[in-house]
Each structure stands twice: as structure tokens, then as C-alpha cells.
Design a protein around this motif. Structure first.
Motif, PDB file in Angstrom:
ATOM      1  N   GLY A 165       0.750  -1.180  -0.030  1.00 55.37           N
ATOM      2  CA  GLY A 165      -0.130   0.167   0.024  1.00 55.37           C
ATOM      3  C   GLY A 165       0.762   1.217   0.044  1.00 55.37           C
ATOM      4  N   GLN A 192      -5.991   6.538   2.014  1.00 51.36           N
ATOM      5  CA  GLN A 192      -6.354   5.977   0.687  1.00 51.36           C
ATOM      6  C   GLN A 192      -6.602   4.619   0.808  1.00 51.36           C
ATOM      7  OE1 GLN A 192      -3.469   6.657  -2.321  1.00 51.36           O
ATOM      8  NE2 GLN A 192      -4.226   5.372  -3.908  1.00 51.36           N
ATOM      9  N   THR A 193      -5.857   3.580   1.350  1.00 50.84           N
ATOM     10  CA  THR A 193      -6.205   2.335   1.452  1.00 50.84           C
ATOM     11  C   THR A 193      -7.343   1.917   2.063  1.00 50.84           C
ATOM     12  OG1 THR A 193      -3.616   1.689   1.765  1.00 50.84           O
ATOM     13  CG2 THR A 193      -5.237   0.315   2.510  1.00 50.84           C
ATOM     14  N   ALA A 240     -10.016   3.981   2.283  1.00 49.43           N
ATOM     15  CA  ALA A 240     -11.007   4.373   1.467  1.00 49.43           C
ATOM     16  C   ALA A 240     -11.478   3.334   0.450  1.00 49.43           C
ATOM     17  CB  ALA A 240     -10.774   5.612   0.877  1.00 49.43           C
ATOM     18  N   THR A 241     -10.369   2.693  -0.290  1.00 44.94           N
ATOM     19  CA  THR A 241     -10.515   1.626  -1.056  1.00 44.94           C
ATOM     20  C   THR A 241     -11.115   0.374  -0.426  1.00 44.94           C
ATOM     21  OG1 THR A 241      -8.460   2.340  -2.262  1.00 44.94           O
ATOM     22  CG2 THR A 241      -9.176   0.130  -2.877  1.00 44.94           C
ATOM     23  N   ASP A 279     -13.209   0.453   1.896  1.00 48.10           N
ATOM     24  CA  ASP A 279     -14.499   0.969   2.111  1.00 48.10           C
ATOM     25  C   ASP A 279     -15.458   1.034   0.911  1.00 48.10           C
ATOM     26  OD1 ASP A 279     -15.666   1.689   4.678  1.00 48.10           O
ATOM     27  OD2 ASP A 279     -15.959   3.666   3.893  1.00 48.10           O
ATOM     28  N   HIS A 280     -14.835   1.201   0.015  1.00 45.38           N
ATOM     29  CA  HIS A 280     -15.450   1.299  -1.703  1.00 45.38           C
ATOM     30  C   HIS A 280     -15.598  -0.180  -1.872  1.00 45.38           C
ATOM     31  CE1 HIS A 280     -15.535   1.288  -5.856  1.00 45.38           C
ATOM     32  NE2 HIS A 280     -16.355   2.182  -5.716  1.00 45.38           N
ATOM     33  N   ASP A 281     -14.728  -0.850  -1.917  1.00 45.30           N
ATOM     34  CA  ASP A 281     -14.708  -2.270  -2.471  1.00 45.30           C
ATOM     35  C   ASP A 281     -15.726  -3.283  -1.820  1.00 45.30           C
ATOM     36  OD1 ASP A 281     -13.196  -1.475  -4.524  1.00 45.30           O
ATOM     37  OD2 ASP A 281     -11.630  -2.820  -4.261  1.00 45.30           O
ATOM     38  N   SER A 292     -14.192  -4.005  -7.285  1.00 47.26           N
ATOM     39  CA  SER A 292     -12.971  -4.658  -7.383  1.00 47.26           C
ATOM     40  C   SER A 292     -11.782  -3.617  -7.753  1.00 47.26           C
ATOM     41  CB  SER A 292     -12.929  -5.768  -8.466  1.00 47.26           C
ATOM     42  OG  SER A 292     -13.866  -7.050  -7.835  1.00 47.26           O
ATOM     43  N   THR A 293     -11.469  -2.808  -7.246  1.00 48.27           N
ATOM     44  CA  THR A 293     -10.614  -1.560  -7.373  1.00 48.27           C
ATOM     45  C   THR A 293      -9.410  -1.908  -6.996  1.00 48.27           C
ATOM     46  OG1 THR A 293     -11.269   0.046  -5.919  1.00 48.27           O
ATOM     47  CG2 THR A 293     -12.450   0.094  -7.949  1.00 48.27           C
ATOM     48  N   MET A 294      -9.347  -2.509  -5.619  1.00 49.07           N
ATOM     49  CA  MET A 294      -7.994  -2.854  -5.071  1.00 49.07           C
ATOM     50  C   MET A 294      -7.291  -3.928  -5.865  1.00 49.07           C
ATOM     51  SD  MET A 294      -8.936  -5.400  -1.873  1.00 49.07           S
ATOM     52  CE  MET A 294     -10.597  -4.505  -1.415  1.00 49.07           C
TER      53      MET A 294
END
Length: 136
Positions: free
Chosen positions: A35, A44-45, A47-48, A50-52, A83-85
Motif C-alpha cells: 500500500g 487511501q487504502t 477508502a478503497t 470501504d468502497h470495494d 474490485s478496485t483494489m
């Protein structure tokens, strides 16, 4: 605060999506896990994630501390909606509930989290979303 109190305060604030969580993280946090670096990288990590994983929640199983190091074993529970990570790249979102196990090691100095290491059960997560075993 003790190092344990600092880490648990960070964890609780992060779970509430309270931006004050990052007041407990050094601006120049050294990220030994995958990361981006620094406080901004950790933000940022998270947030990703949280989103995914559709605002996952953490269940802390155990906390072990010695001097300035705090080890936290936890499980993130969420729903696979994106699946953005990098780990999930190329996998279609399943919408299914997932549980992802972690062991975090945090080093605290002068009341701030200054270093982070992590061990994650990536294969376990991938198996839940159809990414393991790998397709040929």
C-alpha cells in the motif's frame, strides 16, 4: 494514552468513519504492508476497502502488546461490491458477504502510530469471490 489505547482508539474511530482516526497516525507513517505510504496512503487504502467491501466492519479477536508494538487480530466483514483494489483486479463484484482475516502490527511512538505491518488471508478472500483457485 498507552500504545494499546492509541491503536484501539484509531480502530474504533476508523470503524465509525471518523476522520479523527487519522489524528492518531503520523504523517510519515511507514507502511511495511502493501500500500501507499504515510497518513495519506493509509487513508487511501481504507477508502478503497470501504468502497470495494461496502463499508466493512471489523471484529477484533485479540490484542497483544509489548512495549511500543501492538498486534491486532481481526476480521473485516463486508460485501464485495467493487474490485478496485489490486488483489481483486479483474474479478466481477459478486455482491456476496465476505470475511477477510488480518493480523496487524502497529508501532506507536509519542502517541502516534508510526509503523504498520500486516498479514492478510488473501487466498481466503479470493476463494470467497471466485478468484481462487486462479483460472488458467
Amino acid at each position: 494514552m498507552t500504545p494499546t489505547e492509541t491503536v484501539l482508539a484509531f480502530q474504533l474511530a476508523a470503524d465509525r468513519r471518523d476522520d479523527a482516526a487519522f489524528d492518531l497516525v503520523a504523517e510519515d507513517l511507514v507502511q511495511h504492508a502493501a500500500g501507499p505510504q504515510g497518513r495519506a496512503g493509509l487513508r487511501q487504502t481504507l477508502a478503497t476497502l470501504d468502497h470495494d467491501l461496502d463499508h466493512p466492519t471489523a471484529t477484533i479477536h485479540r490484542v497483544v502488546a509489548e512495549d511500543d508494538l501492538v498486534v491486532v487480530h481481526l476480521t473485516l466483514q463486508g460485501r464485495h461490491v467493487a474490485s478496485t483494489m489490486p488483489l481483486l483486479a479483474g474479478l466481477a463484484p459478486t455482491g456476496d458477504s465476505v470475511a477477510w482475516d488480518f493480523i496487524h502490527i502497529w508501532r506507536v511512538a509519542d502517541g502516534s502510530i508510526v509503523e504498520h505491518w500486516a498479514c492478510r488471508d488473501d487466498v481466503g478472500l479470493l476463494a470467497q469471490v471466485g478468484g481462487w483457485p486462479p483460472s488458467r
